[in-house]
Design a protein around this motif. Structure first.
Motif, PDB file in Angstrom:
ATOM      1  N   TYR A 255       0.798  -1.329   0.085  1.00 29.05           N
ATOM      2  CA  TYR A 255      -0.093  -0.091   0.055  1.00 29.05           C
ATOM      3  C   TYR A 255       0.939   1.081  -0.167  1.00 29.05           C
ATOM      4  O   TYR A 255       0.931   2.077   0.919  1.00 29.05           O
ATOM      5  CB  TYR A 255      -0.710   0.158   1.330  1.00 29.05           C
ATOM      6  N   PRO A 256       1.580   1.461  -1.076  1.00 30.47           N
ATOM      7  CA  PRO A 256       2.566   2.712  -1.071  1.00 30.47           C
ATOM      8  C   PRO A 256       2.020   4.055  -0.880  1.00 30.47           C
ATOM      9  O   PRO A 256       2.758   4.934  -0.406  1.00 30.47           O
ATOM     10  CB  PRO A 256       3.352   2.297  -2.283  1.00 30.47           C
ATOM     11  N   GLU A 257       0.750   4.067  -1.391  1.00 35.56           N
ATOM     12  CA  GLU A 257       0.122   5.409  -1.409  1.00 35.56           C
ATOM     13  C   GLU A 257      -0.527   5.717  -0.155  1.00 35.56           C
ATOM     14  O   GLU A 257      -0.864   6.672   0.402  1.00 35.56           O
ATOM     15  CB  GLU A 257      -0.985   5.568  -2.400  1.00 35.56           C
ATOM     16  N   ALA A 258      -0.722   4.792   0.655  1.00 35.71           N
ATOM     17  CA  ALA A 258      -1.321   4.955   2.239  1.00 35.71           C
ATOM     18  C   ALA A 258      -0.415   4.870   3.364  1.00 35.71           C
ATOM     19  O   ALA A 258      -0.401   5.510   4.515  1.00 35.71           O
ATOM     20  CB  ALA A 258      -2.633   4.122   2.295  1.00 35.71           C
ATOM     21  N   VAL A 259       0.645   3.879   3.004  1.00 32.74           N
ATOM     22  CA  VAL A 259       1.612   3.706   4.300  1.00 32.74           C
ATOM     23  C   VAL A 259       2.791   4.429   4.080  1.00 32.74           C
ATOM     24  O   VAL A 259       3.446   4.528   2.979  1.00 32.74           O
ATOM     25  CB  VAL A 259       1.978   2.315   4.340  1.00 32.74           C
ATOM     26  N   HIS A 260       3.375   4.942   5.093  1.00 37.30           N
ATOM     27  CA  HIS A 260       4.599   5.607   5.126  1.00 37.30           C
ATOM     28  C   HIS A 260       5.404   5.198   6.454  1.00 37.30           C
ATOM     29  O   HIS A 260       4.894   5.132   7.350  1.00 37.30           O
ATOM     30  CB  HIS A 260       4.623   7.086   4.898  1.00 37.30           C
ATOM     31  N   LEU A 261       6.697   5.147   6.338  1.00 35.73           N
ATOM     32  CA  LEU A 261       7.802   4.744   7.401  1.00 35.73           C
ATOM     33  C   LEU A 261       8.577   6.222   7.442  1.00 35.73           C
ATOM     34  O   LEU A 261       9.654   6.182   6.595  1.00 35.73           O
ATOM     35  CB  LEU A 261       8.426   3.646   6.982  1.00 35.73           C
ATOM     36  N   SER A 262       8.410   6.751   8.544  1.00 40.40           N
ATOM     37  CA  SER A 262       9.180   8.001   8.826  1.00 40.40           C
ATOM     38  C   SER A 262      10.593   7.747   8.590  1.00 40.40           C
ATOM     39  O   SER A 262      11.385   8.501   8.598  1.00 40.40           O
ATOM     40  CB  SER A 262       8.421   8.847  10.000  1.00 40.40           C
ATOM     41  N   GLU A 263      10.990   6.733   9.472  1.00 41.72           N
ATOM     42  CA  GLU A 263      12.340   6.450   9.562  1.00 41.72           C
ATOM     43  C   GLU A 263      12.927   5.341   8.697  1.00 41.72           C
ATOM     44  O   GLU A 263      13.925   4.636   9.114  1.00 41.72           O
ATOM     45  CB  GLU A 263      12.639   6.068  11.031  1.00 41.72           C
TER      46      GLU A 263
ATOM     47  N   SER B 158      10.270   2.216  13.780  1.00 42.31           N
ATOM     48  CA  SER B 158       9.142   1.750  14.863  1.00 42.31           C
ATOM     49  C   SER B 158       7.827   2.229  14.794  1.00 42.31           C
ATOM     50  O   SER B 158       6.943   2.052  15.484  1.00 42.31           O
ATOM     51  CB  SER B 158       9.922   1.649  16.087  1.00 42.31           C
ATOM     52  N   CYS B 159       7.715   3.132  13.719  1.00 41.64           N
ATOM     53  CA  CYS B 159       6.439   3.763  13.640  1.00 41.64           C
ATOM     54  C   CYS B 159       5.999   3.500  12.135  1.00 41.64           C
ATOM     55  O   CYS B 159       6.997   3.739  11.166  1.00 41.64           O
ATOM     56  CB  CYS B 159       6.269   5.261  13.811  1.00 41.64           C
ATOM     57  N   MET B 160       4.720   3.426  12.012  1.00 45.37           N
ATOM     58  CA  MET B 160       4.331   3.455  10.462  1.00 45.37           C
ATOM     59  C   MET B 160       2.989   4.156  10.606  1.00 45.37           C
ATOM     60  O   MET B 160       2.225   4.086  11.500  1.00 45.37           O
ATOM     61  CB  MET B 160       3.684   1.939  10.241  1.00 45.37           C
ATOM     62  N   GLY B 161       3.011   5.188   9.602  1.00 46.20           N
ATOM     63  CA  GLY B 161       1.858   6.143   9.416  1.00 46.20           C
ATOM     64  C   GLY B 161       0.870   5.518   8.260  1.00 46.20           C
ATOM     65  O   GLY B 161       1.344   4.904   7.384  1.00 46.20           O
ATOM     66  N   VAL B 162      -0.390   5.686   8.634  1.00 44.42           N
ATOM     67  CA  VAL B 162      -1.391   5.312   7.572  1.00 44.42           C
ATOM     68  C   VAL B 162      -2.462   6.320   7.332  1.00 44.42           C
ATOM     69  O   VAL B 162      -2.948   7.010   8.248  1.00 44.42           O
ATOM     70  CB  VAL B 162      -2.105   4.110   8.023  1.00 44.42           C
TER      71      VAL B 162
END
Length: 180
Positions: A79-87, A92-96
């Motif tokens: 889901y590259p358009e919805a999920v981002h990994l800040s680090e 240790s965090c995943m944004g949706v």
């Protein structure tokens, strides 16, 4: 990869029947790492002078970190358009993000905790990031209840299925309904 250096002193006690060894001083020196969760359990191992607990806990800690990394990467790839990994991949965090409302975001924080007995266990939390106006309009408290609902979802579905369910719900612009 986690690098560390061990310094310890051993006191050997011999009597007529046996020889025993006791660690009298233990110092674990770790290079700075992206795993902030390590410092607390390293301190505990040093206090207890327990090398066995340190190595066992480190083994399981690293396994959980690798699992988190693979899981987050899987969802980022799927889901590259919805999920981002800040680090990045080791995050240790995943944004949706919501497809219909990009200012609406849920952040999954996945820590690995090591308890007093040295067991490494995952701890996932959900942090909603929503505009203040959305909070004001949320008369049913759905946004406020989302973290508790996520914990219930984890308990029922497990980590991967709960994350998948959350991502699919947000991508479709669906509503998150709290559990009773």
């Amino acid at each position: 990869m986690i690098t560390f250096q061990l310094e310890f002193q051993i006191l050997e006690i011999q009597n007529e029947e046996s020889l025993s060894s006791v660690i009298t001083d233990l110092n674990i020196i770790m290079e700075p790492t992206e795993y902030s969760e390590l410092s607390e359990f390293v301190s505990r191992a040093e206090e207890r002078r327990d090398l066995f607990m340190f190595f066992r806990s480190l083994h399981f800690f690293v396994e959980w970190c690798e699992y988190r990394k693979r899981t987050f990467k899987h969802f980022k790839d799927k889901y590259p358009e919805a999920v981002h990994l800040s680090e990045g991949a080791s995050s240790s965090c995943m944004g949706v993000r919501s497809a219909s409302q990009p200012e609406f975001e849920l952040v999954i924080v996945w820590r690995i905790q090591v308890d007093d007995e040295g067991r490494a266990v995952p701890k996932l939390d959900l942090l909603p990031r929503v505009p203040r106006r959305a909070l004001e309009l949320d008369q049913n408290g759905i946004i406020e209840a989302a973290p508790v609902s996520f914990q219930a979802l984890l308990g029922v579905l497990g980590i991967e299925a709960a994350l998948e369910s959350l991502i699919v719900t947000l991508r479709r612009g669906g509503r998150l309904v709290p559990t009773q």
